[in-house]
Write a protein that holds these residues in place. Structure first.
Motif, mmCIF file in Angstrom:
data_model
loop_
_atom_site.group_PDB
_atom_site.id
_atom_site.type_symbol
_atom_site.label_atom_id
_atom_site.label_comp_id
_atom_site.label_asym_id
_atom_site.label_seq_id
_atom_site.Cartn_x
_atom_site.Cartn_y
_atom_site.Cartn_z
ATOM 1 N N GLU A 133 0.803 -1.231 0.000
ATOM 2 C CA GLU A 133 0.000 0.000 0.000
ATOM 3 C C GLU A 133 0.833 1.277 0.000
ATOM 4 O OE1 GLU A 133 -3.764 0.029 2.064
ATOM 5 O OE2 GLU A 133 -3.503 -2.080 2.569
ATOM 6 N N TYR B 109 -6.752 0.282 -2.425
ATOM 7 C CA TYR B 109 -5.661 0.964 -1.726
ATOM 8 C C TYR B 109 -5.792 2.480 -1.888
ATOM 9 C CZ TYR B 109 -3.113 -3.532 -1.852
ATOM 10 O OH TYR B 109 -2.726 -4.828 -1.721
ATOM 11 N N ASP C 121 -4.105 -0.442 -8.133
ATOM 12 C CA ASP C 121 -4.216 -0.058 -6.722
ATOM 13 C C ASP C 121 -5.645 0.374 -6.390
ATOM 14 O OD1 ASP C 121 -1.677 -0.680 -5.959
ATOM 15 O OD2 ASP C 121 -0.882 1.353 -6.102
#
Ligand SMILES: Cc1ncc(C[n+]2csc(CCOP(=O)(O)OP(=O)(O)O)c2C)c(N)n1
Ligand SMILES: [Mg+2]
Length: 280
Positions: free
Chosen positions: A61, A139, A134
């Protein structure tokens, strides 16, 4: 707005230039001009903006950097060395057999390098894919993409930007290093790109232009990109190829540059003087 520690960021940029010079001097020559032009943006990214952990470089992350102008590897390595991702002494292994620091960035070799680059253009598509990936994972990570002005002559770059805008990737920040020069001369002579701000806006980006060798302007522009929204961000970095070492900046053909012992001593003394002025 968070307080901006201008002196600290300026000193970090000088240290990035010093490590870059160490690395290229150890080899004898390398991509000095295009490494120096991005030292300030790297200082602000890693010194203030990006969420990274030198002890856990592969933390999923984290924020990610794609230095699509992969030949500026020495500046990226110096940044990582200054933060403890790799030992500082390792900078002197640049592009030697067995090194973890090849001349161009390689995510499989260097802790902290988030994407392999070097074939100009390709990093743009990769960064757009990383930002999308992502987001799909949920995230909050962001992807920062450094692209060269010569590199932006590549068609793939604009295909990737169309994609990023269509997917509303506000977690992607494009940093266009407008240093006006490329490998064999001025970008305006090779293939002029016109008005980058108008171009990026037309492609659906939220765009600003800053002095890309001014850490305070960079910090403010990057802070603006935290707000999300439904557009990717572009920051046009008005930079000097070779910034921070006057003799290099004044040499038009500074793309690949020889750093012999004499130049190394003189340039390092100049950078040490800059650091002394900032830190006393
Ligand atoms: C696809 C591809 N074509 C050519 C090259 C060779 N090359 C390496 S750097 C460079 C010039 C890049 O200019 P720019 O993007 O402006 O980089 P900077 O000025 O920041 O060094 C070229 C043509 C390459 N690496 N990849
Ligand atoms: Mg350039």
């Amino acid at each position: 707005m968070d307080e901006i520690n201008v002196k600290k960021l300026k000193a970090f940029a000088v240290r990035i230039r010093m490590g870059t010079l160490e690395a290229i001097h150890s080899l004898g020559s390398g991509h000095l001009g295009g490494s120096l032009s991005i030292a300030d943006v790297l200082a602000v990214l890693y010194g203030r903006e990006m969420k990274v952990d030198p002890k856990n470089p592969a933390w999923p992350e984290r924020d990610k950097l794609v230095c699509s102008k992969g030949h500026a590897g020495p500046a990226v390595y110096s940044t990582l060395a200054n933060l403890g991702f790799i030992p500082y002494e390792e900078l002197k292994t640049l592009n030697r057999p067995g090194t973890r620091l090849p001349s161009h960035c390689d995510r499989n070799k260097t802790p902290g390098v988030d994407m392999t680059t070097g074939s100009l253009g390709q990093g743009t598509s990769l960064a757009a894919g990383m930002a999308l990936g992502d987001r799909l994972r949920g995230y909050s990570s962001r992807t920062f993409l450094i692209v060269g002005d010569g590199e932006s002559n590549e068609g793939q770059v604009w295909e990737a930007f169309s994609f990023a805008a269509a997917k509303k990737l506000s977690n992607l920040v494009v940093l266009l290093d407008w240093n006006k020069r490329q490998l064999d001369g001025y970008t305006d002579d090779v293939l002029p790109m016109g008005d980058y701000v108008a171009k990026f806006n037309a492609f659906g980006f939220d765009t600003v232009k800053v002095d890309g060798n001014n850490v305070e302007e960079l910090a403010k522009a990057l802070e603006r990109t935290r707000q999300g929204g439904d557009k990717p961000y572009a920051i046009i970095l008005d930079t000097v190829k070779g910034a921070g070492i006057p003799e290099v900046a004044e040499t038009v053909m500074n793309h690949s540059y020889t750093v012999d012992d004499d130049r190394f001593r003189r340039y390092m003394a100049g950078l040490e003087a800059q650091l002394q002025e900032l830190e006393g």
